[in-house]
Design a protein around this motif. Structure first.
Motif, mmCIF file in Angstrom:
data_model
loop_
_atom_site.group_PDB
_atom_site.id
_atom_site.type_symbol
_atom_site.label_atom_id
_atom_site.label_comp_id
_atom_site.label_asym_id
_atom_site.label_seq_id
_atom_site.Cartn_x
_atom_site.Cartn_y
_atom_site.Cartn_z
ATOM 1 N N ILE A 182 95.696 43.635 28.557
ATOM 2 C CA ILE A 182 95.471 42.265 29.053
ATOM 3 C C ILE A 182 94.921 42.298 30.478
ATOM 4 C CG2 ILE A 182 96.697 40.185 29.833
ATOM 5 C CD1 ILE A 182 98.391 40.450 27.259
ATOM 6 N N GLU A 183 95.467 43.178 31.306
ATOM 7 C CA GLU A 183 94.939 43.300 32.669
ATOM 8 C C GLU A 183 93.453 43.658 32.654
ATOM 9 O OE1 GLU A 183 97.527 45.049 35.949
ATOM 10 O OE2 GLU A 183 98.417 45.907 34.149
ATOM 11 N N LYS A 184 93.120 44.664 31.850
ATOM 12 C CA LYS A 184 91.738 45.134 31.826
ATOM 13 C C LYS A 184 90.792 44.063 31.287
ATOM 14 C CE LYS A 184 88.688 48.703 29.939
ATOM 15 N NZ LYS A 184 87.832 48.686 31.139
ATOM 16 N N VAL A 185 91.150 43.439 30.165
ATOM 17 C CA VAL A 185 90.275 42.449 29.543
ATOM 18 C C VAL A 185 90.121 41.211 30.437
ATOM 19 C CG1 VAL A 185 90.043 40.905 27.552
ATOM 20 C CG2 VAL A 185 90.695 43.289 27.205
ATOM 21 N N SER A 186 91.145 40.906 31.208
ATOM 22 C CA SER A 186 91.058 39.773 32.136
ATOM 23 C C SER A 186 90.364 40.145 33.443
ATOM 24 C CB SER A 186 92.457 39.232 32.461
ATOM 25 O OG SER A 186 93.148 40.094 33.355
ATOM 26 N N ASN A 187 89.886 41.397 33.512
ATOM 27 C CA ASN A 187 89.276 41.902 34.746
ATOM 28 C C ASN A 187 90.272 41.818 35.906
ATOM 29 O OD1 ASN A 187 87.184 43.158 36.117
ATOM 30 N ND2 ASN A 187 86.297 41.225 36.812
ATOM 31 N N TYR A 188 91.557 42.076 35.577
ATOM 32 C CA TYR A 188 92.654 42.127 36.536
ATOM 33 C C TYR A 188 92.937 40.783 37.210
ATOM 34 C CZ TYR A 188 92.111 47.034 35.597
ATOM 35 O OH TYR A 188 92.017 48.236 34.948
ATOM 36 N N LYS A 189 92.474 39.703 36.579
ATOM 37 C CA LYS A 189 92.821 38.379 37.092
ATOM 38 C C LYS A 189 94.269 38.033 36.756
ATOM 39 C CE LYS A 189 88.100 36.602 37.002
ATOM 40 N NZ LYS A 189 87.127 35.716 36.305
ATOM 41 N N ILE A 190 94.771 38.621 35.666
ATOM 42 C CA ILE A 190 96.183 38.448 35.321
ATOM 43 C C ILE A 190 96.965 39.580 35.961
ATOM 44 C CG2 ILE A 190 97.872 38.414 33.441
ATOM 45 C CD1 ILE A 190 95.829 37.064 31.716
ATOM 46 N N LYS A 191 97.971 39.240 36.733
ATOM 47 C CA LYS A 191 98.740 40.229 37.469
ATOM 48 C C LYS A 191 99.552 41.121 36.535
ATOM 49 C CE LYS A 191 99.103 37.634 41.784
ATOM 50 N NZ LYS A 191 98.579 38.696 42.652
ATOM 51 N N HIS A 192 99.843 42.317 37.031
ATOM 52 C CA HIS A 192 100.487 43.347 36.212
ATOM 53 C C HIS A 192 101.782 42.872 35.557
ATOM 54 C CE1 HIS A 192 101.867 47.299 34.947
ATOM 55 N NE2 HIS A 192 103.008 47.071 35.573
ATOM 56 N N GLY A 193 102.698 42.310 36.359
ATOM 57 C CA GLY A 193 103.989 41.913 35.809
ATOM 58 C C GLY A 193 103.889 40.800 34.789
ATOM 59 N N LEU A 194 102.940 39.891 34.986
ATOM 60 C CA LEU A 194 102.743 38.799 34.024
ATOM 61 C C LEU A 194 102.144 39.334 32.730
ATOM 62 C CD1 LEU A 194 101.391 36.047 36.450
ATOM 63 C CD2 LEU A 194 103.757 36.569 35.823
ATOM 64 N N ALA A 195 101.235 40.311 32.862
ATOM 65 C CA ALA A 195 100.670 40.948 31.662
ATOM 66 C C ALA A 195 101.739 41.741 30.918
ATOM 67 C CB ALA A 195 99.505 41.856 32.055
ATOM 68 N N VAL A 196 102.607 42.413 31.662
ATOM 69 C CA VAL A 196 103.711 43.160 31.041
ATOM 70 C C VAL A 196 104.654 42.218 30.298
ATOM 71 C CG1 VAL A 196 105.814 44.495 31.549
ATOM 72 C CG2 VAL A 196 103.628 45.171 32.551
ATOM 73 N N ALA A 197 104.893 41.043 30.861
ATOM 74 C CA ALA A 197 105.759 40.061 30.182
ATOM 75 C C ALA A 197 105.212 39.728 28.800
ATOM 76 C CB ALA A 197 105.879 38.792 31.030
ATOM 77 N N ILE A 198 103.897 39.498 28.720
ATOM 78 C CA ILE A 198 103.268 39.234 27.416
ATOM 79 C C ILE A 198 103.400 40.464 26.528
ATOM 80 C CG2 ILE A 198 101.109 38.643 26.242
ATOM 81 C CD1 ILE A 198 100.260 37.239 28.894
ATOM 82 N N GLY A 199 103.248 41.643 27.133
ATOM 83 C CA GLY A 199 103.409 42.891 26.385
ATOM 84 C C GLY A 199 104.819 43.080 25.856
ATOM 85 N N LEU A 200 105.807 42.648 26.621
ATOM 86 C CA LEU A 200 107.202 42.726 26.158
ATOM 87 C C LEU A 200 107.420 41.852 24.934
ATOM 88 C CD1 LEU A 200 109.080 42.580 29.600
ATOM 89 C CD2 LEU A 200 108.806 44.591 28.123
#
Length: 332
Positions: free
Chosen positions: A226-244
């Motif tokens: 998600i971080e990569k596809v968003s070009n890092y506009k989505i912050k790491h912890g928020l992307a991890v939350a979706i990953g969880l």
């Protein structure tokens, strides 16, 4: 010297640096932290600041090269000290530079965000982004990590949320943290210490991520994509939350795990659970992630709170879960 967690602990920096007695010292930080905390550092120690722009995109080979050149210009040696003052971008970058310049210099980390204090600055991982998240990196333990919860008071709300993505991860990995989060009132030394201790217990068994340490990547397979596809506009912890949430739903399909236990914590802290990306695009990004050891999709999945396992998952299952989590009304 190890890890110091203490309110107001940043005032101890001089004594810590004096004990190391470095030949020269630099402080790597960003334009935001320069205004908030750099003067408090330079009031205590003699150091040369290196300021980089604020943003994930600057955790790059180009930035590392600029810092290496600066170190050569000022006569930096292996007996000199690099201090990383900032969040995960800074601590990862400073540690990478320290581990690679002359094959290793002294390193100290002053994490100033919740995410860095509970996760990024702990455990000896370094990294820069290159065609993906943390594709280039090393394992290198710092001489000290100084965690002062007082620095969290200057954080905007989004950065607190960003940190809670990793905190919730520890809640899934450890039942004690899980129960604390269910009755959470405020961030304190105890919560930070508990998260740090969970990570340290795992890292001590497997520093180089050849086995058990892989479980710390819970939520990161989808999160990094998600971080990569968003070009890092989505912050790491928020992307991890979706990953969880994705890992919980996959585990529900695989072994009947109750995904509601994860959803409850994500809701409690107002963390995201859905995405608005094309699932096949996320899948493509996952395949170049460093966790895909043999080119296959590897997930860390919860069996229960406090117990996880590592499993290769069929692409069709992943795509089905990502499609079910898709919310095109969300503006990522």
């Amino acid at each position: 010297m190890g890890i110091i967690i203490e309110e107001g602990g940043i005032k101890k920096l001089k004594s810590i640096v004096d004990e190391l007695s470095p030949y020269k010292t630099i402080v790597i930080t960003n334009t935001t932290l320069e205004k908030l905390w750099l003067d408090k550092i330079l009031d205590q120690i003699s150091a040369i600041p290196i300021i980089i722009p604020d943003g994930e995109e600057f955790k790059s080979l180009e930035t590392a090269q600029q810092i290496w050149k600066k170190l050569i210009e000022i006569g930096f040696t292996r007996k000199s000290l690099i201090i990383g003052l900032g969040g995960g971008v800074i601590t990862d970058l400073a540690a990478f530079v320290a581990s690679t310049f002359m094959r290793g210099t002294y390193l100290g980390l002053l994490p100033t965000t919740l995410l860095a204090q509970v996760d990024a600055a702990i455990g000896g991982k370094t990294g820069i982004n290159f065609e993906g998240k943390n594709i280039i990196g090393t394992f290198y333990l710092p001489n000290f990590v100084l965690i002062d919860p007082e620095t969290l008071k200057t954080l905007p709300k989004v950065e607190i949320l960003n940190g809670f993505g990793e905190v919730v991860k520890y809640g899934i990995l450890d039942s004690g943290v899980y129960e604390k989060l269910r009755s959470f009132r405020e961030i304190d030394e105890e919560l930070i210490r508990e998260c740090v201790n969970v990570k340290l217990r795992i890292v001590e068994e497997d520093l180089r991520e050849s086995g058990k340490r892989r479980i710390l990547n819970l939520g990161h397979t989808v999160g990094h994509a998600i971080e990569k596809v968003s070009n890092y506009k989505i912050k790491h912890g928020l992307a991890v939350a979706i990953g969880l949430m994705a890992s919980a739903l996959i585990a529900e399909k695989i072994n009947g795990f109750d995904s509601g236990k994860v959803e409850e914590l994500l809701d409690r802290f107002g963390l995201p659970k859905r995405h608005n990306f094309e699932p096949k695009e996320l899948l493509k990004a996952m395949k170049i992630d460093k966790k895909a050891w043999y080119g296959r999709l590897v997930f860390i999945l919860p069996e229960d709170i406090g117990k996880v396992f590592i499993e290769e998952i069929d692409e069709k299952v992943v795509l089905a879960v990502l499609e079910a989590m898709r919310d095109d009304s969300r503006d990522n």
